[in-house]
Scaffold this active site. Structure first.
Site, PDB file in Angstrom:
ATOM      1  N   SER A 297       0.817  -1.210   0.000  1.00 19.60           N
ATOM      2  CA  SER A 297       0.000   0.000   0.000  1.00 19.60           C
ATOM      3  C   SER A 297       0.856   1.267   0.000  1.00 19.60           C
ATOM      4  CB  SER A 297      -0.966  -0.042   1.187  1.00 19.60           C
ATOM      5  OG  SER A 297      -1.908   0.987   1.120  1.00 19.60           O
TER       6      SER A 297
ATOM      7  N   ASP B 147      -2.711   6.456  -3.458  1.00 21.31           N
ATOM      8  CA  ASP B 147      -1.531   5.839  -2.865  1.00 21.31           C
ATOM      9  C   ASP B 147      -1.027   4.722  -3.768  1.00 21.31           C
ATOM     10  OD1 ASP B 147      -3.476   3.933  -2.379  1.00 21.31           O
ATOM     11  OD2 ASP B 147      -2.732   3.424  -0.388  1.00 21.31           O
TER      12      ASP B 147
ATOM     13  N   ASP C  10      -1.197   1.530  -4.012  1.00 22.34           N
ATOM     14  CA  ASP C  10      -2.047   0.464  -4.547  1.00 22.34           C
ATOM     15  C   ASP C  10      -3.445   0.951  -4.909  1.00 22.34           C
ATOM     16  OD1 ASP C  10      -2.972   0.760  -1.904  1.00 22.34           O
ATOM     17  OD2 ASP C  10      -3.555  -1.344  -1.776  1.00 22.34           O
TER      18      ASP C  10
ATOM     19  N   ASP D   4      -6.000   2.245  -3.213  1.00 18.97           N
ATOM     20  CA  ASP D   4      -7.206   2.056  -2.414  1.00 18.97           C
ATOM     21  C   ASP D   4      -7.508   3.240  -1.505  1.00 18.97           C
ATOM     22  OD1 ASP D   4      -5.285   1.738  -0.452  1.00 18.97           O
ATOM     23  OD2 ASP D   4      -6.081  -0.152   0.329  1.00 18.97           O
TER      24      ASP D   4
END
Length: 443
Positions: free
Chosen positions: A100, A239, A241, A243
């Site tokens: 992440s 960010d 990833d 999400d």
């Protein structure tokens, strides 16, 4: 007792602790053993852009195949895209290889169930039990096959665009999109451009090392500068990833997850489609609570983590929830946090009301909030120490009813998070540092 899974899968520094090729191989096999007992025996794997993704993708692929599951590879794709395509392909599970918002030298592995939601705790515990057993490969004729989803990006782009009302367009809007050199680099700019916006991109040149480095939702300096320099209407920062989302208005002011929740809740209420209220977390700003209360919108707090936001949403049968860090859930538009879709929903609200981003946030006044992260890798719990409890009580007495103190352990990193909220910014900062020093003294 969990040994491997944290609040958001397995995460850590590559090559150390849990995040080793050996564990990834065994994890793929163990998960395959559990997942192969029912369903399609088909698993999707996606990853972000960090260099170790290749390593863990190959190891997971081998482990799943050894357990008899077929694997479909997506390559670099946002976490919510994996959730979405897991549903549409009727796969038994989706695997995301990502840490992440963490630096490139970390990585992680998490799973989605067949409906695109995070795996239940019981399933994760069952996988952990399998991890304790010796790896046994299935017979050769039962080995899983591996293929690639060639049009994964296009499928997800169309899904994202489908969340924007057909009667509106982004024509005339100038948007800066920061992809954090992460998994949205080849997705987000196309989504907003195809909806009609003029798009200026930053953080769209991943090299395996630069993910989240001085860009993205956890480092807002560059996008603020770019929005002002380009005279853009707003900025959208994702960010690594994809999400989570943070936004910037045309004046360079950061619009965080709490303010985005406020915009979405007000828009849903105005359209008569708000079901129940809004779920935030213990970290949500008191200003969000007060602003929603002024509009008679119920507000509830969960523990920190989008997993717990989702649990409370389901418990209350509400639809909108999220974290101030930018994880935004709208269960009418997906099963997990999705930065691109959340941005689209905010833009849709702007179009419906013919309002700017700053106008949509006029009804919410955020109280000064300071978050201090203290690195703590000891075995004992500093939050139970008398010196820390005393410092916390002292600060709470000074704040009274116009502030809050929250101390908690991070679920993904060896950190103690100290959050203090109150009316006066300088006092809030001093209070947070005072408690942080009490924790540091125990290290």
């Amino acid at each position: 007792m969990r040994k491997f899974f944290g609040t958001d899968g397995i995460r850590g520094k590559v090559g150390a602790g849990k995040m080793t090729p050996e564990l990834a191989l065994k994890l793929g096999w163990a998960a395959g053993r559990v997942l192969s007992r029912t369903g399609t025996k088909k698993v999707i794997i996606g990853k972000d852009t960090r260099i170790s993704g290749y390593l863990f993708e190959s190891a997971m692929e081998a482990g799943l195949s050894a357990a008899g599951l077929n694997v479909m590879l997506m390559g670099p794709m946002p976490t919510p895209a994996v959730a979405y395509l897991t549903r549409t392909f009727r796969a038994e599970a989706g695997v995301v290889i990502s840490a992440s918002h963490n630096p490139y030298y970390d990585n992680g592995i998490k799973f989605f169930s067949t409906d695109g939601s995070k795996l239940d705790d019981e399933v994760e515990l069952e996988i952990e039990r399998e991890l304790e057993k010796p790896l046994e490969c299935v017979e050769s004729h039962l080995l899983g096959k591996v293929s690639r989803i060639e049009d994964a990006a296009g499928r997800y782009i169309e899904y994202c665009k489908g969340n924007f009302p057909a009667e509106h367009t982004l024509n005339g809007l100038k948007i800066v999109v920061d992809c954090a050199h992460g998994a949205t680099y080849h997705i987000a700019p196309s989504v907003f451009r195809e909806l009609g916006a003029e798009v200026i991109t930053i953080g769209d040149k991943p090299d395996g090392i630069n993910i989240n480095h001085e860009v993205g939702a956890t480092s807002m300096g560059k996008i603020r500068e770019t929005v002002i320099a380009e005279k853009a209407d707003l900025g959208i920062a994702l960010d690594g990833d994809g999400d989570r989302i943070m936004m910037v208005n045309r004046h360079g002011k950061v619009i965080d997850g709490d303010e985005i929740l406020y915009i979405l809740a007000c828009d849903a209420q105005d359209r008569g489609v708000l079901k129940g209220g809004v779920v935030g977390t213990l970290m949500s700003n008191l200003g969000l609570d007060l602003a929603l209360k002024a509009r008679d919108i119920p507000f509830a707090r969960s523990k920190v983590g989008d997993r717990y936001v989702m649990e409370l949403l389901k418990e209350k049968d509400w639809r909108i929830g999220g974290e101030n860090s930018g994880h935004i859930l709208n269960l009418d538009h997906g099963t997990t946090g999705d930065g691109i879709v959340a941005g689209i929903l905010v833009l849709a609200a702007m179009c419906r009301k013919q309002a700017t981003l700053e106008e949509l946030t006029e009804g919410i006044k955020m109280l000064p909030q300071v978050l201090v992260n203290v690195r703590f890798e000891g075995t004992h719990n500093p939050l139970e120490a008398d010196s820390v409890l005393s410092a916390q009580a002292e600060v709470e007495a000074k704040l009274g009813e116009r502030g809050r103190v929250l101390l908690r352990k991070s679920g993904t990193e060896p950190l103690i998070r100290v959050m203090v909220e109150g009316d006066v910014a300088s006092d809030v900062k001093a209070h947070a540092n005072y408690i942080a020093e009490a924790i540091k003294a125990l290290v």
